[in-house]
Design a protein around this motif. Structure first.
Motif, PDB file in Angstrom:
ATOM      1  N   PRO A  44       0.804  -1.235   0.000  1.00 47.71           N
ATOM      2  CA  PRO A  44       0.000   0.000   0.000  1.00 47.71           C
ATOM      3  C   PRO A  44       0.833   1.280   0.000  1.00 47.71           C
ATOM      4  O   PRO A  44       0.283   2.375  -0.170  1.00 47.71           O
ATOM      5  N   ASP A  45       2.147   1.181   0.166  1.00 42.39           N
ATOM      6  CA  ASP A  45       2.976   2.397   0.273  1.00 42.39           C
ATOM      7  C   ASP A  45       3.254   3.032  -1.089  1.00 42.39           C
ATOM      8  O   ASP A  45       3.295   2.352  -2.111  1.00 42.39           O
ATOM      9  N   SER A  46       3.529   4.342  -1.047  1.00 37.17           N
ATOM     10  CA  SER A  46       3.973   5.050  -2.244  1.00 37.17           C
ATOM     11  C   SER A  46       5.467   4.793  -2.454  1.00 37.17           C
ATOM     12  O   SER A  46       6.237   4.757  -1.481  1.00 37.17           O
ATOM     13  N   ALA A  47       5.880   4.670  -3.700  1.00 38.00           N
ATOM     14  CA  ALA A  47       7.310   4.482  -3.996  1.00 38.00           C
ATOM     15  C   ALA A  47       8.104   5.719  -3.616  1.00 38.00           C
ATOM     16  O   ALA A  47       9.329   5.663  -3.440  1.00 38.00           O
ATOM     17  N   LEU A  48       7.421   6.860  -3.501  1.00 37.02           N
ATOM     18  CA  LEU A  48       8.119   8.121  -3.236  1.00 37.02           C
ATOM     19  C   LEU A  48       8.161   8.439  -1.750  1.00 37.02           C
ATOM     20  O   LEU A  48       8.787   9.420  -1.346  1.00 37.02           O
ATOM     21  N   ALA A  49       7.485   7.614  -0.944  1.00 34.30           N
ATOM     22  CA  ALA A  49       7.419   7.900   0.495  1.00 34.30           C
ATOM     23  C   ALA A  49       8.472   7.118   1.272  1.00 34.30           C
ATOM     24  O   ALA A  49       8.516   7.193   2.491  1.00 34.30           O
ATOM     25  N   VAL A  50       9.290   6.346   0.560  1.00 36.92           N
ATOM     26  CA  VAL A  50      10.280   5.517   1.253  1.00 36.92           C
ATOM     27  C   VAL A  50      11.690   5.891   0.787  1.00 36.92           C
ATOM     28  O   VAL A  50      11.858   6.559  -0.253  1.00 36.92           O
ATOM     29  N   THR A  51      12.680   5.470   1.535  1.00 37.84           N
ATOM     30  CA  THR A  51      14.064   5.776   1.165  1.00 37.84           C
ATOM     31  C   THR A  51      14.470   4.939  -0.053  1.00 37.84           C
ATOM     32  O   THR A  51      13.849   3.911  -0.351  1.00 37.84           O
ATOM     33  N   ASP A  52      15.554   5.367  -0.705  1.00 39.25           N
ATOM     34  CA  ASP A  52      16.056   4.610  -1.865  1.00 39.25           C
ATOM     35  C   ASP A  52      16.343   3.166  -1.478  1.00 39.25           C
ATOM     36  O   ASP A  52      16.093   2.237  -2.245  1.00 39.25           O
ATOM     37  N   GLU A  53      16.854   3.005  -0.266  1.00 37.66           N
ATOM     38  CA  GLU A  53      17.240   1.661   0.175  1.00 37.66           C
ATOM     39  C   GLU A  53      16.000   0.763   0.347  1.00 37.66           C
ATOM     40  O   GLU A  53      15.980  -0.372  -0.124  1.00 37.66           O
ATOM     41  N   VAL A  54      14.975   1.310   0.996  1.00 42.46           N
ATOM     42  CA  VAL A  54      13.749   0.525   1.209  1.00 42.46           C
ATOM     43  C   VAL A  54      13.109   0.194  -0.144  1.00 42.46           C
ATOM     44  O   VAL A  54      12.666  -0.928  -0.397  1.00 42.46           O
ATOM     45  N   ARG A  55      13.098   1.201  -1.022  1.00 41.78           N
ATOM     46  CA  ARG A  55      12.505   1.002  -2.339  1.00 41.78           C
ATOM     47  C   ARG A  55      13.246  -0.106  -3.093  1.00 41.78           C
ATOM     48  O   ARG A  55      12.649  -1.024  -3.659  1.00 41.78           O
ATOM     49  N   GLY A  56      14.558  -0.022  -3.077  1.00 39.95           N
ATOM     50  CA  GLY A  56      15.385  -1.011  -3.782  1.00 39.95           C
ATOM     51  C   GLY A  56      15.150  -2.414  -3.234  1.00 39.95           C
ATOM     52  O   GLY A  56      15.082  -3.386  -3.995  1.00 39.95           O
ATOM     53  N   ARG A  57      15.019  -2.507  -1.901  1.00 39.46           N
ATOM     54  CA  ARG A  57      14.792  -3.829  -1.277  1.00 39.46           C
ATOM     55  C   ARG A  57      13.467  -4.431  -1.742  1.00 39.46           C
ATOM     56  O   ARG A  57      13.366  -5.621  -2.024  1.00 39.46           O
ATOM     57  N   GLU A  58      12.438  -3.560  -1.803  1.00 42.58           N
ATOM     58  CA  GLU A  58      11.108  -4.053  -2.215  1.00 42.58           C
ATOM     59  C   GLU A  58      11.143  -4.555  -3.677  1.00 42.58           C
ATOM     60  O   GLU A  58      10.641  -5.627  -3.987  1.00 42.58           O
ATOM     61  N   PHE A  59      11.763  -3.734  -4.544  1.00 40.69           N
ATOM     62  CA  PHE A  59      11.861  -4.161  -5.954  1.00 40.69           C
ATOM     63  C   PHE A  59      12.638  -5.474  -6.056  1.00 40.69           C
ATOM     64  O   PHE A  59      12.251  -6.388  -6.780  1.00 40.69           O
ATOM     65  N   GLU A  60      13.740  -5.535  -5.325  1.00 41.17           N
ATOM     66  CA  GLU A  60      14.608  -6.718  -5.399  1.00 41.17           C
ATOM     67  C   GLU A  60      13.855  -7.968  -4.938  1.00 41.17           C
ATOM     68  O   GLU A  60      13.948  -9.027  -5.568  1.00 41.17           O
ATOM     69  N   ALA A  61      13.098  -7.833  -3.840  1.00 44.58           N
ATOM     70  CA  ALA A  61      12.373  -8.997  -3.303  1.00 44.58           C
ATOM     71  C   ALA A  61      11.370  -9.498  -4.332  1.00 44.58           C
ATOM     72  O   ALA A  61      11.225 -10.711  -4.547  1.00 44.58           O
ATOM     73  N   ARG A  62      10.683  -8.564  -4.989  1.00 46.85           N
ATOM     74  CA  ARG A  62       9.660  -8.987  -5.958  1.00 46.85           C
ATOM     75  C   ARG A  62      10.299  -9.503  -7.249  1.00 46.85           C
ATOM     76  O   ARG A  62       9.766 -10.392  -7.908  1.00 46.85           O
ATOM     77  N   TRP A  63      11.434  -8.916  -7.611  1.00 42.47           N
ATOM     78  CA  TRP A  63      12.187  -9.414  -8.782  1.00 42.47           C
ATOM     79  C   TRP A  63      12.618 -10.854  -8.514  1.00 42.47           C
ATOM     80  O   TRP A  63      12.532 -11.716  -9.387  1.00 42.47           O
ATOM     81  N   GLU A  64      13.075 -11.106  -7.307  1.00 40.90           N
ATOM     82  CA  GLU A  64      13.521 -12.455  -6.935  1.00 40.90           C
ATOM     83  C   GLU A  64      12.354 -13.427  -6.896  1.00 40.90           C
ATOM     84  O   GLU A  64      12.476 -14.581  -7.268  1.00 40.90           O
ATOM     85  N   ARG A  65      11.202 -12.934  -6.427  1.00 40.47           N
ATOM     86  CA  ARG A  65      10.019 -13.814  -6.351  1.00 40.47           C
ATOM     87  C   ARG A  65       9.503 -14.117  -7.765  1.00 40.47           C
ATOM     88  O   ARG A  65       9.008 -15.195  -8.036  1.00 40.47           O
ATOM     89  N   GLY A  66       9.650 -13.141  -8.666  1.00 40.35           N
ATOM     90  CA  GLY A  66       9.248 -13.350 -10.058  1.00 40.35           C
ATOM     91  C   GLY A  66       7.772 -13.077 -10.317  1.00 40.35           C
ATOM     92  O   GLY A  66       6.947 -13.110  -9.405  1.00 40.35           O
ATOM     93  N   GLY A  67       7.461 -12.736 -11.561  1.00 38.28           N
ATOM     94  CA  GLY A  67       6.068 -12.614 -11.990  1.00 38.28           C
ATOM     95  C   GLY A  67       5.501 -11.212 -11.919  1.00 38.28           C
ATOM     96  O   GLY A  67       6.181 -10.236 -11.586  1.00 38.28           O
ATOM     97  N   LEU A  68       4.205 -11.134 -12.247  1.00 38.11           N
ATOM     98  CA  LEU A  68       3.530  -9.845 -12.398  1.00 38.11           C
ATOM     99  C   LEU A  68       3.400  -9.075 -11.093  1.00 38.11           C
ATOM    100  O   LEU A  68       3.104  -7.868 -11.104  1.00 38.11           O
ATOM    101  N   GLY A  69       3.613  -9.750  -9.968  1.00 37.84           N
ATOM    102  CA  GLY A  69       3.542  -9.086  -8.661  1.00 37.84           C
ATOM    103  C   GLY A  69       4.543  -7.951  -8.540  1.00 37.84           C
ATOM    104  O   GLY A  69       4.434  -7.116  -7.629  1.00 37.84           O
ATOM    105  N   PHE A  70       5.496  -7.877  -9.471  1.00 35.54           N
ATOM    106  CA  PHE A  70       6.477  -6.781  -9.447  1.00 35.54           C
ATOM    107  C   PHE A  70       5.762  -5.427  -9.481  1.00 35.54           C
ATOM    108  O   PHE A  70       6.187  -4.479  -8.818  1.00 35.54           O
ATOM    109  N   LEU A  71       4.664  -5.362 -10.226  1.00 33.17           N
ATOM    110  CA  LEU A  71       3.946  -4.074 -10.348  1.00 33.17           C
ATOM    111  C   LEU A  71       3.213  -3.701  -9.067  1.00 33.17           C
ATOM    112  O   LEU A  71       2.751  -2.574  -8.928  1.00 33.17           O
ATOM    113  N   GLY A  72       3.117  -4.651  -8.139  1.00 31.32           N
ATOM    114  CA  GLY A  72       2.502  -4.356  -6.840  1.00 31.32           C
ATOM    115  C   GLY A  72       3.521  -3.898  -5.815  1.00 31.32           C
ATOM    116  O   GLY A  72       3.210  -3.757  -4.631  1.00 31.32           O
ATOM    117  N   SER A  73       4.756  -3.633  -6.262  1.00 28.71           N
ATOM    118  CA  SER A  73       5.820  -3.207  -5.334  1.00 28.71           C
ATOM    119  C   SER A  73       5.390  -1.976  -4.553  1.00 28.71           C
ATOM    120  O   SER A  73       5.696  -1.839  -3.360  1.00 28.71           O
TER     121      SER A  73
END
Ligand code: NAP
Length: 527
Positions: free
Chosen positions: A250-279
């Protein structure tokens, strides 16, 4: 309800996921229904799209029927994402399991359908057959009319469109193959073709965003858990935004630090699939938020593709990530590290013509033995307008939709009584897990037919106008209209540029449809 003066109560066009379930539901209501299917077998999109690497990008347990408890218990999927042959086997199994075949007529393409007042649809087939029914239900799919670009020149070798792949397969081993197009079909097929072909030349007009599938065998524990919690998980799918179990953040990509944002993208990239857009919640509504996700994928492409010049040419730009259908791949970017894969960038050197021995671009001739067209489809309206449909007073659907599709809830179009369009334009359809949307439409139509008890129904033109406006207004709040996508009709020359699916989400949409039914079909006219 007896068929009365018509051959059937209902004619259903198409025997894919939608047509099979529609037939099953109508049988349960005691209605006489007939399915007319152009293909030589059941399966719809999974009958036609047999190209190398064809695989669903929705997880198999979620991309399956939910209507029968026994069915979901009996069937075992082998992989996280099912490949085309397995999904086709599933649909064949369903057709047998529910004894659907006696009411399905294969190799029968519907060419025309006209409304004969006061209450009959007259249907014509390519073979010259004429049939009649009180109700007509289209289950023709959203991506079933192949788009072939009609390039100048002539090629002496064989060529195939991914969506019209020969049933007995094509042996591409040791051949020099051109793949034209880098949407989902191209991106799935390129790495697989490259494994056996002598050489693959990829003709890329627009680079696309792709995320890894992380496909693999389905773990028995996960399957057991899913089946044990079937009812609850299916309810979650039906009330979600996309019909997927994607756990949107539910968070905005702009409301978090670069590090938190990167971690979220990375976790979803690792998990794979369309859920990436739900980052993050704002990736599809805020350009700046969207750029953070696009930048992440750019970095992944640069890290994967060893030749920096090739990597740069693969970087998608010019459209926000997700505004064209996000691709899900297995080894797509890494395929460009193979010595037998070449990227031909059509932005710098467009295709000039086909030659007897290959494809000539503005730069040079690329010699090939086989051409694979992964050039997409005349989406959503194409399959409906391919049939000459005429409603009240001979009104043609092609004329009515000349400036873009108009429907009430994507279910009916005013002036075409007793015609229902499963996953029609104006409904969530292609923006969702199609099976969730199909089941919702089929259930709604079945209940409606039961309550109609033979009466005639049509959409109220005012309700239709209001719905079309709402579909457009919601789309404008998103980044979707920024892309030249097939959602917008932009891939077909001359097609009106209108955002066709409903972007408000399957849960909201389902509530709206249920509310309309509960209010005695508000916005529909009955006689
Ligand atoms: P697509 O997304 O429309 O991609 C077509 C590709 O062909 C684009 O790269 C397009 O370039 C290119 N193209 C079209 N005409 C061309 C021409 N004249 N010259 C050069 N290039 C040309 O079609 P698709 O890949 O078949 O996918 C369509 C949809 O089907 C997907 O978005 C998805 O919804 C569904 N699908 C799903 C799966 C899955 O479940 N995994 C697999 C396949 C398809 P431009 O972008 O420049 O127009």
């Amino acid at each position: 309800m007896p068929a009365g003066s018509t051959d059937h109560d209902v004619i259903i066009i198409g025997a894919g996921f939608a047509g099979l379930y529609m037939l099953h539901r109508l049988r349960g209501l005691g209605m006489a229904a007939r399915v007319l299917e152009a293909g030589g077998g059941v399966g719809g999109t999974w009958y036609w799209n047999r190209y190398p690497g064809a695989r669903c990008d929705v997880e198999s347990l979620q991309y399956s029927y939910s209507f029968a408890d026994d069915l979901q218990r009996e069937w075992t999927w082998t992989e996280r994402y099912a490949a085309q042959p397995e999904i086709l086997r599933y649909l064949d199994y369903v057709a047998d399991r529910f004894d659907l075949r006696p009411d399905i007529q294969l190799d029968t393409r519907v060419t025309a359908a006209s409304w004969d007042a006061p209450g009959t649809w007259r249907v014509e087939t390519g073979g010259g057959e004429r049939l009649s029914a009180r109700y007509l239900v289209t289950a023709v799919g959203c991506l079933s009319v192949a788009n072939l670009p009609g390039l100048p020149g002539s090629f002496r070798g064989p060529s195939y469109h991914t969506g019209r792949w020969p049933a007995d397969g094509v042996d591409l081993s040791g051949r020099r193959v051109a793949v034209i197009g880098t949407g989902s079909s191209g991106i799935q097929s390129i790495p697989v073709i490259a494994e056996s072909a002598e050489h693959v030349t990829v003709f890329q007009r627009t680079p696309n965003f792709s995320v890894p599938a992380r496909n693999g065998p389905l773990s028995p524990e996960y399957e057991q858990w899913f089946k044990a919690n079937h009812q609850d998980l299916r309810r979650q799918l039906r009330t979600s935004h996309s019909g997927l179990l994607a756990s949107p953040n539910p968070d905005s990509a702009l409301a978090v630090t670069d590090e938190v944002r990167g971690r979220e993208f990375e976790a979803r990239w690792e998990r794979g699939g369309l859920g990436f857009l739900g980052s993050f919640s704002d990736l599809l509504v805020n350009e700046e938020a969207n750029r953070t996700a696009a930048g992440f994928v750019h970095d992944k492409i640069r890290a994967t593709v060893r030749n920096p010049a090739v990597a740069e040419r693969l970087l998608p730009g010019g459209h926000p990530i997700g505004s064209k259908r996000l691709c899900v791949d297995t080894g797509y970017y890494a395929a460009y590290n193979r010595p037998n894969v070449t990227l031909a960038d059509l932005r710098t050197a467009p295709i000039r013509e086909l030659t007897p021995g290959g494809v000539r671009t503005a730069e040079r001739e690329h010699p090939v033995d086989v051409i694979v067209y992964a050039t997409g489809f005349d989406a959503m309206t194409g399959p409906l307008l391919a049939i000459d449909i005429r409603g009240e007073g001979g009104l043609s659907l092609r004329d009515k939709w000349r400036a873009g599709p108009r429907s009430y809830l994507g279910l009916m179009s005013a002036g075409f009584p007793n015609l229902f369009t499963i996953t029609g334009p104006g409904s969530p359809s292609v923006l969702s897990n199609m099976i969730v949307s199909i089941e919702q439409h089929v259930d709604w139509i079945a209940e409606c037919l039961e309550r109609l008890d033979g009466r005639v129904i049509d959409a109220d033109p005012q309700a239709e106008d209001a719905w079309v406006e709402q579909v457009n207004e919601i789309a404008k709040l998103t980044l979707f209209p920024r892309a030249d996508s097939w959602y917008m009709g932009a891939n077909i020359p001359g097609k009106p540029r209108v955002f066709m699916p409903y972007v408000g989400g399957v849960g909201v949409y389902r509530d709206k449809c249920s509310e309309v039914a509960a209010k005695d079909y508000q916005g529909f006219l009955r006689s």
